[in-house]
Scaffold this motif. Sequence first.
Motif, mmCIF file in Angstrom:
data_model
loop_
_atom_site.group_PDB
_atom_site.id
_atom_site.type_symbol
_atom_site.label_atom_id
_atom_site.label_comp_id
_atom_site.label_asym_id
_atom_site.label_seq_id
_atom_site.Cartn_x
_atom_site.Cartn_y
_atom_site.Cartn_z
ATOM 1 N N SER A 239 46.495 44.377 57.696
ATOM 2 C CA SER A 239 46.363 43.909 56.318
ATOM 3 C C SER A 239 45.125 43.033 56.212
ATOM 4 O O SER A 239 44.662 42.472 57.217
ATOM 5 C CB SER A 239 47.610 43.133 55.887
ATOM 6 N N CYS A 240 44.591 42.967 55.014
ATOM 7 C CA CYS A 240 43.445 42.090 54.762
ATOM 8 C C CYS A 240 43.291 41.916 53.253
ATOM 9 O O CYS A 240 43.843 42.713 52.481
ATOM 10 C CB CYS A 240 42.160 42.683 55.376
ATOM 11 N N PRO A 241 42.570 40.892 52.832
ATOM 12 C CA PRO A 241 42.324 40.762 51.395
ATOM 13 C C PRO A 241 41.560 41.990 50.880
ATOM 14 O O PRO A 241 40.698 42.518 51.610
ATOM 15 C CB PRO A 241 41.450 39.506 51.294
ATOM 16 N N VAL A 242 41.876 42.407 49.670
ATOM 17 C CA VAL A 242 41.198 43.588 49.113
ATOM 18 C C VAL A 242 39.679 43.401 49.145
ATOM 19 O O VAL A 242 38.929 44.343 49.423
ATOM 20 C CB VAL A 242 41.708 43.872 47.673
ATOM 21 N N GLU A 243 39.231 42.149 48.949
ATOM 22 C CA GLU A 243 37.767 41.956 48.906
ATOM 23 C C GLU A 243 37.093 42.145 50.266
ATOM 24 O O GLU A 243 35.870 42.220 50.343
ATOM 25 C CB GLU A 243 37.385 40.606 48.283
ATOM 26 N N ALA A 244 37.908 42.263 51.335
ATOM 27 C CA ALA A 244 37.301 42.475 52.667
ATOM 28 C C ALA A 244 37.390 43.945 53.083
ATOM 29 O O ALA A 244 37.085 44.303 54.221
ATOM 30 C CB ALA A 244 38.017 41.605 53.690
ATOM 31 N N LEU A 245 37.800 44.801 52.146
ATOM 32 C CA LEU A 245 38.090 46.194 52.526
ATOM 33 C C LEU A 245 36.860 47.070 52.713
ATOM 34 O O LEU A 245 36.740 47.790 53.703
ATOM 35 C CB LEU A 245 38.957 46.840 51.434
ATOM 36 N N ALA A 246 35.966 47.042 51.752
ATOM 37 C CA ALA A 246 34.841 47.972 51.791
ATOM 38 C C ALA A 246 33.739 47.415 52.689
ATOM 39 O O ALA A 246 33.448 46.225 52.657
ATOM 40 C CB ALA A 246 34.307 48.188 50.380
ATOM 41 N N THR A 252 32.609 50.019 45.843
ATOM 42 C CA THR A 252 33.120 48.643 45.787
ATOM 43 C C THR A 252 34.487 48.586 46.460
ATOM 44 O O THR A 252 35.103 49.630 46.735
ATOM 45 C CB THR A 252 33.307 48.190 44.325
ATOM 46 N N ASN A 253 34.969 47.373 46.690
ATOM 47 C CA ASN A 253 36.306 47.195 47.280
ATOM 48 C C ASN A 253 37.361 47.907 46.442
ATOM 49 O O ASN A 253 38.250 48.574 46.970
ATOM 50 C CB ASN A 253 36.660 45.702 47.348
ATOM 51 N N GLN A 255 36.976 50.379 44.217
ATOM 52 C CA GLN A 255 36.850 51.854 44.253
ATOM 53 C C GLN A 255 37.470 52.395 45.542
ATOM 54 O O GLN A 255 38.214 53.369 45.542
ATOM 55 C CB GLN A 255 35.379 52.271 44.189
ATOM 56 N N PHE A 256 37.145 51.733 46.645
ATOM 57 C CA PHE A 256 37.677 52.190 47.927
ATOM 58 C C PHE A 256 39.202 52.097 47.929
ATOM 59 O O PHE A 256 39.909 53.046 48.287
ATOM 60 C CB PHE A 256 37.102 51.358 49.082
ATOM 61 N N LEU A 257 39.716 50.968 47.481
ATOM 62 C CA LEU A 257 41.171 50.756 47.483
ATOM 63 C C LEU A 257 41.861 51.830 46.646
ATOM 64 O O LEU A 257 42.852 52.433 47.091
ATOM 65 C CB LEU A 257 41.498 49.367 46.915
ATOM 66 N N ALA A 258 41.332 52.079 45.442
ATOM 67 C CA ALA A 258 41.986 53.046 44.550
ATOM 68 C C ALA A 258 42.062 54.415 45.209
ATOM 69 O O ALA A 258 43.119 55.058 45.224
ATOM 70 C CB ALA A 258 41.218 53.120 43.229
ATOM 71 N N LYS A 259 40.955 54.857 45.792
ATOM 72 C CA LYS A 259 40.947 56.192 46.399
ATOM 73 C C LYS A 259 41.826 56.237 47.650
ATOM 74 O O LYS A 259 42.511 57.218 47.917
ATOM 75 C CB LYS A 259 39.512 56.619 46.739
#
Length: 450
Positions: A239-246, A252-253, A255-259
């Motif tokens: 797990s991680c904060p969404v802002e650390a994803l991309a 963007t974070n 866009q990546f999360l949604a897909k």
Amino acid sequence: MKKSTGFSRLSRDEKIDFIARRHFSRPEEAARLLHAYQHSDPDVQKQHDEFIENSLTNFYMPYGVAPNFLINGVNYTIPMVIEESSVVAAAAKSASFWFDRGGFHARVLSTRKIGHVHFLWNGCEADLRDRMPALEGRLRAATEGLGAQMRVRGGGITELELVAKPEIEPGYYQLKASFETCDAMGANFINSHLECFARELRSFVEDDHSLPEADRSLTVVMSILSNYTPECLVRAEVSCPVEALADGDDYTNEQFLAKFLQAIQIAREEPYRAVTHNKGIMNGIDAVVLATGNDFRAVEACAHAYAARDGQYRSLTQAEAVDGQFRFWLDIPLALGTVGGLTSLHPLVRASLEMLQNPYAGRLMEIVACVGLAQNFSAVKSLVTTGIQKGHMKMHLLNILNQLGATEMEKERTKTYFNDKVISFQAVGEYLKKLRGQSAVQILSHIHPN
Ligand code: MEV
């Protein structure tokens, strides 16, 4: 067609000679190949020969490692046995990504293994149920000697249950036995118990003169462990904060999360996608299961049955984003052992276990599940961003070049050329053809311009 007899009694050299003459157009060449893959140390070769019947030689698979797997705070280097080009690279990439985001967390949820004596009995079900406490005492007593060592380690029989399934066949019953097998995968332990239970069960009924005479016999159909172990389960998660994803510039974070979430949802609901999705998980899992000498066929069969446990085949991983926190996890049944079987016999299996800091079985379950999760993260990340072929074909390029007999110099030059181009067998072939038309001087000056 004449059947060959006595083959298994031939020596290894005689078997190779026989097979080479019978099945190959160039027998000497075939025999040379089969001999060449044998180990140079005859003792090691003998060890391998004794794993199976009719061993001729060894079949090599690459043994690679994926470093930087931070699992429950421990940094592991993971041994992986796999032939598919991009698997180790993808695992390593994912491990590195999650290393910087707190690593993987895993825990064993349950460790129950199950086996059955399948039998037919024409008596009244209640008569058998009433006798279960007495039968159970007899079954436990009869297997006392078999389980002594396991009991010292905290394992053994955990439950015995009578299950009636007349809907499958009238008079069909199961004696369902549950076991804790500690650090052993436990197949031999469980099967020996079940066969002993079957003998006892038969004589228990035969000896019981309070039963009607017609009911004093039963037919044991078979006694065998089940490789379906939904209660030998492990969870791995990241797990991680969404802002650390991309970590790319192209998305963007959000866009990546949604897909990513959409891809997981599709794999959950659509069996055609789910099978490929889970195959990607098994790329990582099988590679470690093989490297640690475990039974990958059992692990595969069980994982896919588990994926279909609610009647539809679904993704084994799940993902969510809650309050700005991304979470991605895998629940998978893994019946693994770190003692018994190949674990003390195969030198490379011993090396793998040492590389993994000699884990107990539960720890190995956690490690293997994390590799499956990492593999799936890498695959889905590529799929929803760059596409899978970029990384895959980059690794596959070397296979193509080897098939086309490229020299080291040609390989270097082709890799540079295809750095920003679409790789295909045909494109590489055409490029090589062109390259071979050039002089050695031109090739050299391109690789080392100065
Ligand atoms: C290839 O071996 C595995 C993948 O197809 C898995 C997936 O599609 O998730 C890349």
